[in-house]
Motif scaffolding. Sequence first.
Motif, mmCIF file in Angstrom:
data_model
loop_
_atom_site.group_PDB
_atom_site.id
_atom_site.type_symbol
_atom_site.label_atom_id
_atom_site.label_comp_id
_atom_site.label_asym_id
_atom_site.label_seq_id
_atom_site.Cartn_x
_atom_site.Cartn_y
_atom_site.Cartn_z
ATOM 1 N N VAL A 50 35.210 54.333 35.378
ATOM 2 C CA VAL A 50 34.974 52.916 35.154
ATOM 3 C C VAL A 50 35.004 52.290 37.081
ATOM 4 C CG1 VAL A 50 34.932 50.545 35.194
ATOM 5 C CG2 VAL A 50 35.224 51.703 33.472
ATOM 6 N N THR A 51 34.237 52.081 37.868
ATOM 7 C CA THR A 51 34.220 52.357 39.423
ATOM 8 C C THR A 51 35.509 50.631 39.486
ATOM 9 O OG1 THR A 51 32.530 49.893 39.928
ATOM 10 C CG2 THR A 51 32.286 52.573 40.150
ATOM 11 N N ASP A 52 36.465 50.796 40.393
ATOM 12 C CA ASP A 52 36.923 49.373 40.958
ATOM 13 C C ASP A 52 35.799 48.323 41.114
ATOM 14 O OD1 ASP A 52 38.911 50.139 40.386
ATOM 15 O OD2 ASP A 52 39.802 50.954 42.715
ATOM 16 N N GLU A 53 34.896 48.171 41.678
ATOM 17 C CA GLU A 53 33.997 47.533 41.843
ATOM 18 C C GLU A 53 33.335 46.397 40.337
ATOM 19 O OE1 GLU A 53 34.451 49.275 45.987
ATOM 20 O OE2 GLU A 53 34.177 49.870 43.700
ATOM 21 N N GLN A 54 33.363 47.655 39.710
ATOM 22 C CA GLN A 54 32.991 46.701 38.150
ATOM 23 C C GLN A 54 34.229 46.381 37.484
ATOM 24 O OE1 GLN A 54 31.963 50.573 36.979
ATOM 25 N NE2 GLN A 54 30.195 50.768 36.007
ATOM 26 N N VAL A 55 34.980 46.621 37.769
ATOM 27 C CA VAL A 55 36.746 45.810 37.598
ATOM 28 C C VAL A 55 36.800 44.587 37.502
ATOM 29 C CG1 VAL A 55 38.845 45.841 36.830
ATOM 30 C CG2 VAL A 55 37.728 48.258 36.771
ATOM 31 N N THR A 56 36.538 44.513 39.267
ATOM 32 C CA THR A 56 36.674 42.746 39.604
ATOM 33 C C THR A 56 35.166 42.494 39.074
ATOM 34 O OG1 THR A 56 35.417 44.059 41.442
ATOM 35 C CG2 THR A 56 37.748 44.190 42.239
ATOM 36 N N LEU B 209 45.491 43.393 36.130
ATOM 37 C CA LEU B 209 45.608 41.688 36.903
ATOM 38 C C LEU B 209 45.388 40.989 37.931
ATOM 39 C CD1 LEU B 209 48.759 41.065 34.771
ATOM 40 C CD2 LEU B 209 46.888 40.543 33.911
ATOM 41 N N ARG B 210 45.921 41.717 39.428
ATOM 42 C CA ARG B 210 44.842 41.982 41.043
ATOM 43 C C ARG B 210 43.645 41.933 41.166
ATOM 44 N NH1 ARG B 210 49.359 45.508 42.096
ATOM 45 N NH2 ARG B 210 47.906 46.695 42.388
ATOM 46 N N SER B 211 43.118 42.729 40.414
ATOM 47 C CA SER B 211 41.748 42.922 40.465
ATOM 48 C C SER B 211 40.230 41.934 39.580
ATOM 49 C CB SER B 211 41.043 44.027 40.037
ATOM 50 O OG SER B 211 41.628 45.253 40.975
ATOM 51 N N ILE B 212 40.799 41.515 38.236
ATOM 52 C CA ILE B 212 40.250 40.338 37.610
ATOM 53 C C ILE B 212 40.611 39.039 37.623
ATOM 54 C CG2 ILE B 212 39.049 40.159 35.328
ATOM 55 C CD1 ILE B 212 39.771 42.739 34.295
ATOM 56 N N ARG B 213 39.917 38.246 38.270
ATOM 57 C CA ARG B 213 40.216 37.052 38.984
ATOM 58 C C ARG B 213 40.233 36.361 37.430
ATOM 59 N NH1 ARG B 213 35.886 34.970 41.794
ATOM 60 N NH2 ARG B 213 35.040 33.891 40.102
ATOM 61 N N GLY B 214 41.117 35.284 36.689
ATOM 62 C CA GLY B 214 41.477 35.003 35.960
ATOM 63 C C GLY B 214 42.122 35.305 34.382
ATOM 64 N N SER B 215 42.122 36.337 34.713
ATOM 65 C CA SER B 215 42.926 37.496 33.648
ATOM 66 C C SER B 215 44.540 36.983 33.229
ATOM 67 C CB SER B 215 42.674 39.170 34.110
ATOM 68 O OG SER B 215 43.321 40.004 35.106
ATOM 69 N N ARG B 216 44.428 37.621 32.137
ATOM 70 C CA ARG B 216 46.379 37.105 31.801
ATOM 71 C C ARG B 216 47.272 38.575 31.145
ATOM 72 N NH1 ARG B 216 46.774 34.038 27.593
ATOM 73 N NH2 ARG B 216 45.087 33.879 25.735
ATOM 74 N N GLU B 217 47.704 38.419 30.791
ATOM 75 C CA GLU B 217 48.851 39.154 30.278
ATOM 76 C C GLU B 217 49.536 38.994 29.051
ATOM 77 O OE1 GLU B 217 53.130 42.079 30.678
ATOM 78 O OE2 GLU B 217 52.192 41.222 32.202
ATOM 79 N N LEU B 218 49.221 39.647 27.906
ATOM 80 C CA LEU B 218 49.738 39.338 26.618
ATOM 81 C C LEU B 218 51.066 39.929 26.483
ATOM 82 C CD1 LEU B 218 46.042 38.862 24.582
ATOM 83 C CD2 LEU B 218 47.287 37.614 26.101
ATOM 84 N N ALA B 219 51.660 39.905 25.484
ATOM 85 C CA ALA B 219 52.811 40.463 25.015
ATOM 86 C C ALA B 219 52.604 41.761 24.521
ATOM 87 C CB ALA B 219 53.950 39.540 23.562
ATOM 88 N N GLY B 220 53.208 42.423 25.144
ATOM 89 C CA GLY B 220 53.068 43.576 25.202
ATOM 90 C C GLY B 220 53.792 44.970 23.891
#
Length: 216
Positions: A141-147, A175-186
């Motif tokens: 996956v390209t970083d552009e696709q991730v964002t 998390l930095r690349s996808i605006r609005g994403s959040r981290e869940l309990a690992g």
Amino acid sequence: MTASVVLVHGGLWEPMDAAAFWGTTGITDGLSAALAPDGIEVLAPDRPQRARTWDVEVAVLGEQLAKRSGPVRIVGASNGCTVAVLLALRFPGLVDRLLLAWPATGDDAAANERAHAGLVHRGCPPAAADELLAGGILRGVTDEQVTSLTRIRVAVLPSVPENPSHQRKTVDALLRSIRGSRELAGCPEPPTPAFRTKNDPPYLDQLLRTIVGFVN
């Protein structure tokens, strides 16, 4: 319309399937029981085990997604995160939530060198191994696709503790690349002995609550 949760298991040219990853660990049955009252169906398809390109995997799983009429929530695991992202991009009107769990580290030379050696050892042609491991934050996956994953809800679930194949820096980069994403309990990845170790509370209980809370 019936909402669905699609579980995309990990592994790359390994003897891994949905039953081993999600089934024997209790995740498929646990999610099915928890989500059935809300009318949400849980699907755990098998990825092709020896696909030479990510497009082959996306085509196989895409045939199943194309049959769904309701909203689809995808949970990708480890290297299955690549397939999950590509499916979300291919079906923008169908997939509305995406959980990237234990994302495999793709932007690390040492991790890719180990992965390449393992792929070739398991019979993957070197050129195909190069193509499978190419990419940015995530392999294939390209970083552009991730964002570009901005129109759907995205969450990232880290491997805890981190390990060379599932590094914390990959979670932070997503998390930095996808605006609005959040981290869940690992937690540890399900197929590992660490996941099966009884804790207080058990990792299975924690993971089920986390996934249900996100997809429901």
